[in-house]
Write a protein that holds these residues in place. Sequence first.
Motif, PDB file in Angstrom:
ATOM      1  N   PHE A 216       0.812  -1.208   0.000  1.00  0.00           N
ATOM      2  CA  PHE A 216       0.000   0.000   0.000  1.00  0.00           C
ATOM      3  C   PHE A 216       0.851   1.266   0.000  1.00  0.00           C
ATOM      4  O   PHE A 216       0.300   2.368  -0.001  1.00  0.00           O
ATOM      5  N   ALA A 217       2.167   1.114  -0.014  1.00  0.00           N
ATOM      6  CA  ALA A 217       3.036   2.295   0.006  1.00  0.00           C
ATOM      7  C   ALA A 217       2.796   3.186  -1.217  1.00  0.00           C
ATOM      8  O   ALA A 217       2.885   4.418  -1.126  1.00  0.00           O
ATOM      9  N   ARG A 218       2.464   2.596  -2.360  1.00  0.00           N
ATOM     10  CA  ARG A 218       2.180   3.398  -3.555  1.00  0.00           C
ATOM     11  C   ARG A 218       0.936   4.269  -3.348  1.00  0.00           C
ATOM     12  O   ARG A 218       0.885   5.421  -3.790  1.00  0.00           O
ATOM     13  N   ASN A 219      -0.063   3.696  -2.686  1.00  0.00           N
ATOM     14  CA  ASN A 219      -1.260   4.485  -2.406  1.00  0.00           C
ATOM     15  C   ASN A 219      -0.978   5.614  -1.424  1.00  0.00           C
ATOM     16  O   ASN A 219      -1.540   6.707  -1.541  1.00  0.00           O
ATOM     17  N   VAL A 220      -0.122   5.343  -0.454  1.00  0.00           N
ATOM     18  CA  VAL A 220       0.260   6.385   0.496  1.00  0.00           C
ATOM     19  C   VAL A 220       0.958   7.526  -0.230  1.00  0.00           C
ATOM     20  O   VAL A 220       0.651   8.708  -0.013  1.00  0.00           O
ATOM     21  N   GLN A 221       1.894   7.178  -1.099  1.00  0.00           N
ATOM     22  CA  GLN A 221       2.602   8.213  -1.844  1.00  0.00           C
ATOM     23  C   GLN A 221       1.657   8.980  -2.762  1.00  0.00           C
ATOM     24  O   GLN A 221       1.742  10.207  -2.890  1.00  0.00           O
ATOM     25  N   LEU A 222       0.727   8.257  -3.399  1.00  0.00           N
ATOM     26  CA  LEU A 222      -0.276   8.910  -4.239  1.00  0.00           C
ATOM     27  C   LEU A 222      -1.105   9.888  -3.420  1.00  0.00           C
ATOM     28  O   LEU A 222      -1.384  11.017  -3.859  1.00  0.00           O
ATOM     29  N   TYR A 223      -1.493   9.490  -2.227  1.00  0.00           N
ATOM     30  CA  TYR A 223      -2.294  10.337  -1.347  1.00  0.00           C
ATOM     31  C   TYR A 223      -1.528  11.594  -0.950  1.00  0.00           C
ATOM     32  O   TYR A 223      -2.054  12.712  -1.047  1.00  0.00           O
ATOM     33  N   LEU A 224      -0.278  11.418  -0.536  1.00  0.00           N
ATOM     34  CA  LEU A 224       0.526  12.568  -0.114  1.00  0.00           C
ATOM     35  C   LEU A 224       0.754  13.537  -1.267  1.00  0.00           C
ATOM     36  O   LEU A 224       0.690  14.762  -1.108  1.00  0.00           O
ATOM     37  N   THR A 225       1.002  12.982  -2.458  1.00  0.00           N
ATOM     38  CA  THR A 225       1.194  13.821  -3.640  1.00  0.00           C
ATOM     39  C   THR A 225      -0.089  14.556  -4.004  1.00  0.00           C
ATOM     40  O   THR A 225      -0.080  15.752  -4.334  1.00  0.00           O
ATOM     41  N   ALA A 226      -1.217  13.843  -3.924  1.00  0.00           N
ATOM     42  CA  ALA A 226      -2.502  14.458  -4.262  1.00  0.00           C
ATOM     43  C   ALA A 226      -2.873  15.557  -3.268  1.00  0.00           C
ATOM     44  O   ALA A 226      -3.426  16.591  -3.655  1.00  0.00           O
ATOM     45  N   LEU A 227      -2.581  15.347  -1.989  1.00  0.00           N
ATOM     46  CA  LEU A 227      -2.847  16.401  -1.006  1.00  0.00           C
ATOM     47  C   LEU A 227      -2.120  17.683  -1.385  1.00  0.00           C
ATOM     48  O   LEU A 227      -2.687  18.781  -1.319  1.00  0.00           O
ATOM     49  N   GLN A 228      -0.864  17.543  -1.770  1.00  0.00           N
ATOM     50  CA  GLN A 228      -0.092  18.717  -2.180  1.00  0.00           C
ATOM     51  C   GLN A 228      -0.702  19.361  -3.420  1.00  0.00           C
ATOM     52  O   GLN A 228      -0.830  20.592  -3.509  1.00  0.00           O
ATOM     53  N   ARG A 229      -1.094  18.540  -4.374  1.00  0.00           N
ATOM     54  CA  ARG A 229      -1.646  19.066  -5.621  1.00  0.00           C
ATOM     55  C   ARG A 229      -2.945  19.832  -5.383  1.00  0.00           C
ATOM     56  O   ARG A 229      -3.215  20.851  -6.052  1.00  0.00           O
ATOM     57  N   PHE A 230      -3.755  19.355  -4.429  1.00  0.00           N
ATOM     58  CA  PHE A 230      -5.017  20.025  -4.127  1.00  0.00           C
ATOM     59  C   PHE A 230      -4.867  21.127  -3.082  1.00  0.00           C
ATOM     60  O   PHE A 230      -5.860  21.729  -2.662  1.00  0.00           O
ATOM     61  N   GLY A 231      -3.636  21.387  -2.656  1.00  0.00           N
ATOM     62  CA  GLY A 231      -3.399  22.438  -1.683  1.00  0.00           C
ATOM     63  C   GLY A 231      -3.909  22.116  -0.297  1.00  0.00           C
ATOM     64  O   GLY A 231      -4.271  23.022   0.460  1.00  0.00           O
ATOM     65  N   ARG A 232      -3.921  20.831   0.048  1.00  0.00           N
ATOM     66  CA  ARG A 232      -4.405  20.396   1.352  1.00  0.00           C
ATOM     67  C   ARG A 232      -3.244  20.235   2.329  1.00  0.00           C
ATOM     68  O   ARG A 232      -2.118  19.919   1.930  1.00  0.00           O
ATOM     69  N   PRO A 233      -3.509  20.395   3.625  1.00  0.00           N
ATOM     70  CA  PRO A 233      -2.465  20.141   4.622  1.00  0.00           C
ATOM     71  C   PRO A 233      -2.243  18.638   4.795  1.00  0.00           C
ATOM     72  O   PRO A 233      -3.033  17.816   4.317  1.00  0.00           O
ATOM     73  N   ALA A 234      -1.171  18.262   5.476  1.00  0.00           N
ATOM     74  CA  ALA A 234      -0.941  16.859   5.815  1.00  0.00           C
ATOM     75  C   ALA A 234      -2.087  16.358   6.684  1.00  0.00           C
ATOM     76  O   ALA A 234      -2.569  17.060   7.583  1.00  0.00           O
ATOM     77  N   LEU A 235      -2.558  15.151   6.405  1.00  0.00           N
ATOM     78  CA  LEU A 235      -3.695  14.568   7.114  1.00  0.00           C
ATOM     79  C   LEU A 235      -3.346  13.165   7.594  1.00  0.00           C
ATOM     80  O   LEU A 235      -2.445  12.521   7.050  1.00  0.00           O
ATOM     81  N   PRO A 236      -4.064  12.672   8.614  1.00  0.00           N
ATOM     82  CA  PRO A 236      -3.743  11.349   9.158  1.00  0.00           C
ATOM     83  C   PRO A 236      -3.971  10.220   8.157  1.00  0.00           C
ATOM     84  O   PRO A 236      -4.856  10.304   7.291  1.00  0.00           O
ATOM     85  N   ILE A 237      -3.175   9.171   8.304  1.00  0.00           N
ATOM     86  CA  ILE A 237      -3.330   7.935   7.548  1.00  0.00           C
ATOM     87  C   ILE A 237      -3.451   6.802   8.561  1.00  0.00           C
ATOM     88  O   ILE A 237      -2.656   6.706   9.496  1.00  0.00           O
ATOM     89  N   GLY A 238      -4.459   5.966   8.383  1.00  0.00           N
ATOM     90  CA  GLY A 238      -4.671   4.849   9.293  1.00  0.00           C
ATOM     91  C   GLY A 238      -4.710   3.527   8.556  1.00  0.00           C
ATOM     92  O   GLY A 238      -4.853   3.478   7.333  1.00  0.00           O
ATOM     93  N   GLN A 239      -4.582   2.450   9.325  1.00  0.00           N
ATOM     94  CA  GLN A 239      -4.661   1.098   8.774  1.00  0.00           C
ATOM     95  C   GLN A 239      -5.582   0.255   9.636  1.00  0.00           C
ATOM     96  O   GLN A 239      -5.538   0.304  10.863  1.00  0.00           O
ATOM     97  N   HIS A 240      -6.407  -0.537   8.962  1.00  0.00           N
ATOM     98  CA  HIS A 240      -7.307  -1.500   9.600  1.00  0.00           C
ATOM     99  C   HIS A 240      -6.864  -2.889   9.154  1.00  0.00           C
ATOM    100  O   HIS A 240      -6.759  -3.151   7.960  1.00  0.00           O
TER     101      HIS A 240
END
Length: 354
Positions: A216-240
């Motif tokens: 799932f590391a690729r999805n994490v990186q995609l999420y972090l990159t997308a947050l930056q692209r949308f001008g969002r702050p860093a947000l929590p990531i969780g796992q179930h």
Amino acid sequence: MSVGRTEHPRFELGLNSFGEVATDGGRVLDDAETVRLLVEEARLAEAVGLDVFSVGEHYREGHNDSATPVLLAAIATATRRIGLGTSVTVLSTNDPVRLYQEFSTLDAVSGGRARIVLGRASATESFALFGYDLADYERLFEEKLDLFLRLEREERVTWSGTVRPPLTGQRLHPRMRPGGIPTWIGVGGSPDSVVRAARHGLPLMMAVIGGRPQRFARNVQLYLTALQRFGRPALPIGQHSLGLVADTDEEAVETWWRYWQPVVEDLAAERGFYAPDRERYEAEVEDGALFVGSPETVARKIVRVAHDLCLSRFDLKYDIMHLPRDARARTIELLGREVAPRVRELLAAGTVHA
């Protein structure tokens, strides 16, 4: 503005339940006994210092989590501190207006402890049950997510779409706190869902139930990159993920295998998964998505995935069909009293691998 509040930066550990029936001395508990057991287990989770108790939403034989807000409200009256959430709420087959009212009421009853994870559903029984067409899977979720988030962040909502009647200047009651309750997007691996979470500025909860979590590391990186692209702050990531904690590795491995194997065998026949065998099971325990073992073993595995996937929260799905209630209770006790402090100790020390 972010729609839902973000979580405290302290690493959180919690429990997920799907309301699966337990056994007691070899006797299978009935549905009502199982519901009452969940209230007891949530009270125990709070007593041992865990951060969150979450309940899913399923409509399958042996599961008793179909009325999640009602169950969480009952737990709210039996506890004082622990966060109360969902491991997933199937937004596609819920009405966003009713969902807002249910969770604003839960938040009021609990003194501000409600939170929610919204998902599209991997188990799709609710579609036929409530008269929805699976062909509308994507449209249902996207439109209802838009409405739910607007209800959280706007005082009065005017909205129109194709999946429910329009709203005109509607103000719902009881009101949620400003900004809404903590609202996460649950994903099972879909990149589109990851980007959707970032676009809406919502924390990401990854359901990792098979294979190495590090995939799932690729999805994490995609999420972090997308947050930056949308001008969002860093947000929590969780796992179930699923698992069991016992006093020794051997006890945990043998106990979980006894109850996990028949469940996965049934799912394999239903969904085309691999048939479970002991070799694959042990691989899942060693490097995969099963968090099964002694407190030290489970703590170190959580720390590894927390490091590799940038996690700030980990939830253990501790119930599985017919697992004895004493094994469930022991998992809760050990997770709170031994695993959680050990995880935080290792994270603070920067220790990743044994």
